[in-house]
Design a protein around this motif. Structure first.
Motif, PDB file in Angstrom:
ATOM      1  N   LEU A  87       3.697   1.520  -3.589  1.00  0.00           N
ATOM      2  CA  LEU A  87       3.625   0.292  -2.801  1.00  0.00           C
ATOM      3  C   LEU A  87       2.169  -0.017  -2.479  1.00  0.00           C
ATOM      4  O   LEU A  87       1.409   0.883  -2.108  1.00  0.00           O
ATOM      5  N   PRO A  88       1.743  -1.276  -2.591  1.00  0.00           N
ATOM      6  CA  PRO A  88       0.331  -1.592  -2.415  1.00  0.00           C
ATOM      7  C   PRO A  88      -0.186  -1.420  -0.985  1.00  0.00           C
ATOM      8  O   PRO A  88      -1.346  -1.089  -0.789  1.00  0.00           O
ATOM      9  N   LEU A  89       0.658  -1.590   0.013  1.00  0.00           N
ATOM     10  CA  LEU A  89       0.188  -1.491   1.395  1.00  0.00           C
ATOM     11  C   LEU A  89       0.110  -0.053   1.896  1.00  0.00           C
ATOM     12  O   LEU A  89      -0.566   0.237   2.869  1.00  0.00           O
ATOM     13  N   ILE A  90       0.814   0.828   1.239  1.00  0.00           N
ATOM     14  CA  ILE A  90       0.850   2.223   1.680  1.00  0.00           C
ATOM     15  C   ILE A  90      -0.008   3.054   0.734  1.00  0.00           C
ATOM     16  O   ILE A  90       0.294   3.161  -0.442  1.00  0.00           O
ATOM     17  N   LYS A  91      -1.071   3.606   1.267  1.00  0.00           N
ATOM     18  CA  LYS A  91      -1.977   4.410   0.463  1.00  0.00           C
ATOM     19  C   LYS A  91      -1.912   5.845   0.977  1.00  0.00           C
ATOM     20  O   LYS A  91      -2.439   6.160   2.026  1.00  0.00           O
ATOM     21  N   ILE A  92      -1.237   6.683   0.214  1.00  0.00           N
ATOM     22  CA  ILE A  92      -1.114   8.085   0.597  1.00  0.00           C
ATOM     23  C   ILE A  92      -1.505   8.961  -0.579  1.00  0.00           C
ATOM     24  O   ILE A  92      -1.351   8.592  -1.727  1.00  0.00           O
ATOM     25  N   SER A  93      -2.013  10.138  -0.249  1.00  0.00           N
ATOM     26  CA  SER A  93      -2.456  11.064  -1.293  1.00  0.00           C
ATOM     27  C   SER A  93      -1.333  12.058  -1.617  1.00  0.00           C
ATOM     28  O   SER A  93      -0.274  12.049  -1.007  1.00  0.00           O
ATOM     29  N   ILE A  94      -1.612  12.936  -2.556  1.00  0.00           N
ATOM     30  CA  ILE A  94      -0.617  13.924  -2.995  1.00  0.00           C
ATOM     31  C   ILE A  94      -0.233  14.869  -1.857  1.00  0.00           C
ATOM     32  O   ILE A  94       0.946  15.166  -1.663  1.00  0.00           O
ATOM     33  N   ASN A  95      -1.202  15.347  -1.085  1.00  0.00           N
ATOM     34  CA  ASN A  95      -0.896  16.262   0.016  1.00  0.00           C
ATOM     35  C   ASN A  95      -0.056  15.576   1.089  1.00  0.00           C
ATOM     36  O   ASN A  95       0.802  16.195   1.714  1.00  0.00           O
ATOM     37  N   GLN A  96      -0.317  14.291   1.304  1.00  0.00           N
ATOM     38  CA  GLN A  96       0.452  13.557   2.293  1.00  0.00           C
ATOM     39  C   GLN A  96       1.877  13.311   1.804  1.00  0.00           C
ATOM     40  O   GLN A  96       2.807  13.293   2.600  1.00  0.00           O
ATOM     41  N   VAL A  97       2.051  13.143   0.508  1.00  0.00           N
ATOM     42  CA  VAL A  97       3.393  13.002  -0.062  1.00  0.00           C
ATOM     43  C   VAL A  97       4.191  14.273   0.199  1.00  0.00           C
ATOM     44  O   VAL A  97       5.377  14.216   0.523  1.00  0.00           O
ATOM     45  N   LEU A 141       8.171   9.658  10.899  1.00  0.00           N
ATOM     46  CA  LEU A 141       7.891   9.179   9.540  1.00  0.00           C
ATOM     47  C   LEU A 141       7.034   7.916   9.543  1.00  0.00           C
ATOM     48  O   LEU A 141       6.058   7.824   8.796  1.00  0.00           O
ATOM     49  N   ILE A 142       7.390   6.953  10.375  1.00  0.00           N
ATOM     50  CA  ILE A 142       6.625   5.706  10.425  1.00  0.00           C
ATOM     51  C   ILE A 142       5.206   5.959  10.901  1.00  0.00           C
ATOM     52  O   ILE A 142       4.243   5.431  10.327  1.00  0.00           O
ATOM     53  N   SER A 143       5.050   6.768  11.938  1.00  0.00           N
ATOM     54  CA  SER A 143       3.697   7.041  12.433  1.00  0.00           C
ATOM     55  C   SER A 143       2.880   7.834  11.409  1.00  0.00           C
ATOM     56  O   SER A 143       1.684   7.592  11.239  1.00  0.00           O
ATOM     57  N   THR A 144       3.518   8.756  10.699  1.00  0.00           N
ATOM     58  CA  THR A 144       2.811   9.532   9.673  1.00  0.00           C
ATOM     59  C   THR A 144       2.363   8.632   8.527  1.00  0.00           C
ATOM     60  O   THR A 144       1.205   8.677   8.100  1.00  0.00           O
ATOM     61  N   ILE A 145       3.276   7.803   8.034  1.00  0.00           N
ATOM     62  CA  ILE A 145       2.935   6.918   6.922  1.00  0.00           C
ATOM     63  C   ILE A 145       1.875   5.904   7.347  1.00  0.00           C
ATOM     64  O   ILE A 145       0.919   5.657   6.617  1.00  0.00           O
ATOM     65  N   SER A 146       2.017   5.332   8.549  1.00  0.00           N
ATOM     66  CA  SER A 146       1.026   4.343   8.980  1.00  0.00           C
ATOM     67  C   SER A 146      -0.326   4.999   9.245  1.00  0.00           C
ATOM     68  O   SER A 146      -1.371   4.415   8.955  1.00  0.00           O
ATOM     69  N   PHE A 148      -1.540   7.638   7.663  1.00  0.00           N
ATOM     70  CA  PHE A 148      -2.137   7.895   6.349  1.00  0.00           C
ATOM     71  C   PHE A 148      -2.595   6.604   5.681  1.00  0.00           C
ATOM     72  O   PHE A 148      -3.610   6.575   5.003  1.00  0.00           O
ATOM     73  N   SER A 149      -1.842   5.530   5.878  1.00  0.00           N
ATOM     74  CA  SER A 149      -2.199   4.266   5.236  1.00  0.00           C
ATOM     75  C   SER A 149      -3.430   3.648   5.878  1.00  0.00           C
ATOM     76  O   SER A 149      -4.339   3.189   5.196  1.00  0.00           O
TER      77      SER A 149
END
Length: 158
Positions: A87-97, A141-146, A148-149
């Protein structure tokens, strides 16, 4: 790096199978207290929307339902974080995945114990517990993803 993620997937698979076996043992040990209705649809707030009714105790259907829940949780934890990466708005790395995979897996596994409890007894306290579990994990989950993004976005002053 690929071996590390493969090891994580194998570890999650082993943990899910062990929890499923433990839940099956609980169902078999307490089969006399088991009901005849299998919850089939859950709302976010923990209320059961639909029940499958059986003539006998739900020993086999309950064990199979929990097995399907564990498989679904594994598939969700394996593929949803990779989908979030594209997804273009969510930028996460491999470790964050990897962290997001673990969070989703823990969410589903904690719900599986609650659903196992639903097989024996259904009351409003269980619905409140499910609502709390859903809210807590969703907020994490939302706070973690946001985090990282938005931590990747550099704000500069002119």
């Amino acid at each position: 790096m690929i071996k590390k993620h493969f090891n994580l997937q194998i570890t999650l698979l082993v943990i899910a199978s062990m929890i499923w076996c433990l839940q099956a043992v609980v169902i078999l040990i307490f089969r006399n207290r088991l009901g005849t209705a299998l919850p089939a649809q859950f709302y976010f707030n923990g209320i059961v929307g639909y029940w499958f009714h059986y003539q006998e105790k739900i020993i086999i259907p309950g064990i199979l339902f929990l097995g399907i829940l564990h498989i679904g949780g594994l598939l969700l934890s394996w593929f949803l974080p990779n989908f979030l990466k594209i997804l273009p708005l969510i930028k996460i790395s491999i470790n964050q995945v990897t962290l997001i995979k673990k969070l989703i897996f823990c969410w589903i596994e904690s719900l599986s114990w609650l659903i196992c409890w639903y097989f024996f007894e259904y009351n409003q306290y269980l619905a409140v517990i499910m609502l709390v579990i859903n809210l807590v994990y969703l907020l994490i989950l939302i706070s973690t993803i946001s985090y990282f993004s938005f931590s990747k976005i550099k704000l500069t002053r002119k």
